[in-house]
Enzyme design. Sequence first.
Site, PDB file in Angstrom:
ATOM      1  N   LEU A 189       0.842  -1.203   0.000  1.00  0.00           N
ATOM      2  CA  LEU A 189       0.000   0.000   0.000  1.00  0.00           C
ATOM      3  C   LEU A 189       0.870   1.243   0.000  1.00  0.00           C
ATOM      4  CD1 LEU A 189      -2.490  -1.077   2.834  1.00  0.00           C
ATOM      5  CD2 LEU A 189      -2.673  -1.528   0.371  1.00  0.00           C
ATOM      6  N   LEU A 220      10.878   5.925 -12.249  1.00  0.00           N
ATOM      7  CA  LEU A 220      12.060   6.438 -12.941  1.00  0.00           C
ATOM      8  C   LEU A 220      12.042   7.964 -12.931  1.00  0.00           C
ATOM      9  CD1 LEU A 220      12.486   4.051 -16.023  1.00  0.00           C
ATOM     10  CD2 LEU A 220      13.822   4.111 -13.915  1.00  0.00           C
ATOM     11  N   ALA A 222      13.549  11.141 -11.590  1.00  0.00           N
ATOM     12  CA  ALA A 222      14.693  11.634 -10.831  1.00  0.00           C
ATOM     13  C   ALA A 222      14.221  12.763  -9.923  1.00  0.00           C
ATOM     14  CB  ALA A 222      15.759  12.141 -11.791  1.00  0.00           C
ATOM     15  N   GLY A 223      14.909  12.930  -8.799  1.00  0.00           N
ATOM     16  CA  GLY A 223      14.490  13.974  -7.868  1.00  0.00           C
ATOM     17  C   GLY A 223      15.458  14.087  -6.713  1.00  0.00           C
ATOM     18  N   CYS A 227       9.060   3.697   4.637  1.00  0.00           N
ATOM     19  CA  CYS A 227       9.263   2.331   4.152  1.00  0.00           C
ATOM     20  C   CYS A 227      10.613   2.110   3.476  1.00  0.00           C
ATOM     21  CB  CYS A 227       8.123   1.952   3.220  1.00  0.00           C
ATOM     22  SG  CYS A 227       6.543   2.091   4.053  1.00  0.00           S
TER      23      CYS A 227
HETATM   24  C1  UGA Z   1       6.209   2.167  -0.678  1.00  0.00           C
HETATM   25  C2  UGA Z   1       5.852   1.172  -1.779  1.00  0.00           C
HETATM   26  O1  UGA Z   1       5.647   1.857  -3.016  1.00  0.00           O
HETATM   27  C3  UGA Z   1       4.598   0.376  -1.419  1.00  0.00           C
HETATM   28  O2  UGA Z   1       4.345  -0.602  -2.419  1.00  0.00           O
HETATM   29  C4  UGA Z   1       4.822  -0.309  -0.075  1.00  0.00           C
HETATM   30  O3  UGA Z   1       3.700  -1.051   0.336  1.00  0.00           O
HETATM   31  C5  UGA Z   1       5.136   0.738   0.964  1.00  0.00           C
HETATM   32  O4  UGA Z   1       6.314   1.463   0.574  1.00  0.00           O
HETATM   33  C6  UGA Z   1       5.368   0.034   2.282  1.00  0.00           C
HETATM   34  O5  UGA Z   1       6.324  -0.748   2.375  1.00  0.00           O
HETATM   35  O6  UGA Z   1       4.546   0.166   3.194  1.00  0.00           O
HETATM   36  P1  UGA Z   1       5.386   4.619  -0.005  1.00  0.00           P
HETATM   37  O7  UGA Z   1       6.537   4.647   0.954  1.00  0.00           O
HETATM   38  O8  UGA Z   1       4.043   5.056   0.471  1.00  0.00           O
HETATM   39  O9  UGA Z   1       5.170   3.136  -0.612  1.00  0.00           O
HETATM   40  O10 UGA Z   1       5.761   5.597  -1.180  1.00  0.00           O
HETATM   41  P2  UGA Z   1       6.181   5.511  -2.724  1.00  0.00           P
HETATM   42  O11 UGA Z   1       5.087   6.064  -3.533  1.00  0.00           O
HETATM   43  O12 UGA Z   1       6.684   4.188  -3.078  1.00  0.00           O
HETATM   44  O13 UGA Z   1       7.387   6.568  -2.729  1.00  0.00           O
HETATM   45  C7  UGA Z   1       8.552   6.376  -1.934  1.00  0.00           C
HETATM   46  C8  UGA Z   1       9.550   7.483  -2.172  1.00  0.00           C
HETATM   47  O14 UGA Z   1      10.137   7.359  -3.457  1.00  0.00           O
HETATM   48  C9  UGA Z   1       8.974   8.898  -2.106  1.00  0.00           C
HETATM   49  O15 UGA Z   1       9.846   9.720  -1.377  1.00  0.00           O
HETATM   50  C10 UGA Z   1       8.916   9.327  -3.566  1.00  0.00           C
HETATM   51  O16 UGA Z   1       9.033  10.724  -3.734  1.00  0.00           O
HETATM   52  C11 UGA Z   1      10.138   8.608  -4.122  1.00  0.00           C
HETATM   53  N1  UGA Z   1      10.067   8.380  -5.579  1.00  0.00           N
HETATM   54  C12 UGA Z   1       9.136   7.541  -6.096  1.00  0.00           C
HETATM   55  C13 UGA Z   1      10.990   8.999  -6.419  1.00  0.00           C
HETATM   56  O17 UGA Z   1      11.873   9.767  -5.970  1.00  0.00           O
HETATM   57  N2  UGA Z   1      10.932   8.750  -7.768  1.00  0.00           N
HETATM   58  C14 UGA Z   1      10.011   7.914  -8.306  1.00  0.00           C
HETATM   59  O18 UGA Z   1      10.023   7.718  -9.532  1.00  0.00           O
HETATM   60  C15 UGA Z   1       9.076   7.303  -7.450  1.00  0.00           C
END
Ligand code: UGA
Length: 429
Positions: free
Chosen positions: A153, A250, A252-253, A260
């Site tokens: 999630l 993918l 970048a940031g 998590c």
């Molecule tokens: C993540 C996973 O996506 C879920 O599948 C998982 O269940 C969850 O952890 C968990 O273990 O409970 P979440 O931490 O809510 O979910 O957030 P994400 O949407 O995955 O983003 C995580 C981080 O990656 C954020 O800081 C986001 O800004 C960054 N991100 C994401 C990027 O920098 N680039 C991207 O292309 C995607």
Amino acid sequence: MKVGIIGAGHVGLVSGACFAELGNDVICVDNNVEKIKKLKDGVIPIYEPGLEKLVHKNVDSGRLLFSIEIGDAVRRSQILFICVGTPPKENGDPDLSAVEFVSREIAGSMDSYRLVVEKSTVPVQTGEWIRRTVEREIGKGIEFDVACNPEFLREGAAIKDFMKPDRIVIGVESERAEKILLDIYGPIKAPIIVTDIQSAELIKHASNSFLAMKISFINAISILCEKTGADIGEVAQGVGFDSRIGKEFLNAGVGFGGFCFPKDLKAFMRIAERLGYDFRLLKEVYQINEEQQERFIEKIKEALWNLKGKTIGVLGLSFKPNTEDMRSAPSIKIIEGLQREGAKIKAYDPAAMDEAAKIFRNVRFCNDSYEVAKGANALVILTEWDEFDKIDLKKVKELLRDPVIIDGRNIYDPKQMSDLGFTYKGIGR
Ligand code: UGA
């Protein structure tokens, strides 16, 4: 089916509300008396789009109850999901004491067969520990099964992720447990992967680590883009169109944050170490992420020269949009780094300012993006909230003392920004 959810945090509450929505009788338990009181009064303690409506609807229909007693859940429910927190310890290992505690409590209240399901993110082999713990505490002759059903999630999209998942993973060691879990997930249309418990546990850590790896990979490529004049957006698109690679994750940031990825990466490295494998790849994934935030501070310095005494306006504080969650948000390291250089910080976030106020010192919180821009030497974007996409950039330019925008999430078009007269820097472009 009668379902007990132990732990009414993000995962527990979303899962409980969604199981109730699917027609089950659900009871959510948490030892935080204040939280349960709020939930009984209809107040949702977390920010998750759609959750409030779902909870209210299912409470009104009598399918969703709250309690502080694990015994209540065990007596009423055939299946118990453990959704308690597994926060990191100093050394990066997850603290599993809450998992052990609730396993004992569950066992102590069991008078007939129950299925105990671990949903919290836990190291491989935790299922085995839960089984041993329950066995020790349980009355003679009472049967039970343990299973693992990891959650996938995302905060901010959790209800959709529950109701329309890419897959459901069920780790079981008996047909009886498999049948119960297949029944409860029956109404959801998604591939169901049935494995042994260890594999299900590994799937969760491997999935989060892989996603984190994709982000660090693209952030590393963004460095090469900056050095060569290539554009990370175009590169990511060209790479992501290969269906073997995939387009998602993918972007970048300023790097990944949240409760998590950083914690699960560390935990996974520790698990590997304990199992006698040095997971060097993940160490690098983690390191690239740390450096990405340091590089961003350097980028701001390159744009502004000295930071001492300068005012930097920050838009976005939460670790990603649509959440108030500040845990391991890149904004923390970046703002504290800027403050160490002597910069003054003004900031605005649509949801996370209350949480942020508990973390930051000497940050002036503003009511909107324009108040942040007013008189600032630069505007810095740290979270890609939709509303930042829509701000009146001409007005922002008039309000800024110097027309400098450093965009840590690549939300603006560089051409448009230069046409508007901004000094604009993104990531990898
Ligand atoms: C993540 C996973 O996506 C879920 O599948 C998982 O269940 C969850 O952890 C968990 O273990 O409970 P979440 O931490 O809510 O979910 O957030 P994400 O949407 O995955 O983003 C995580 C981080 O990656 C954020 O800081 C986001 O800004 C960054 N991100 C994401 C990027 O920098 N680039 C991207 O292309 C995607």
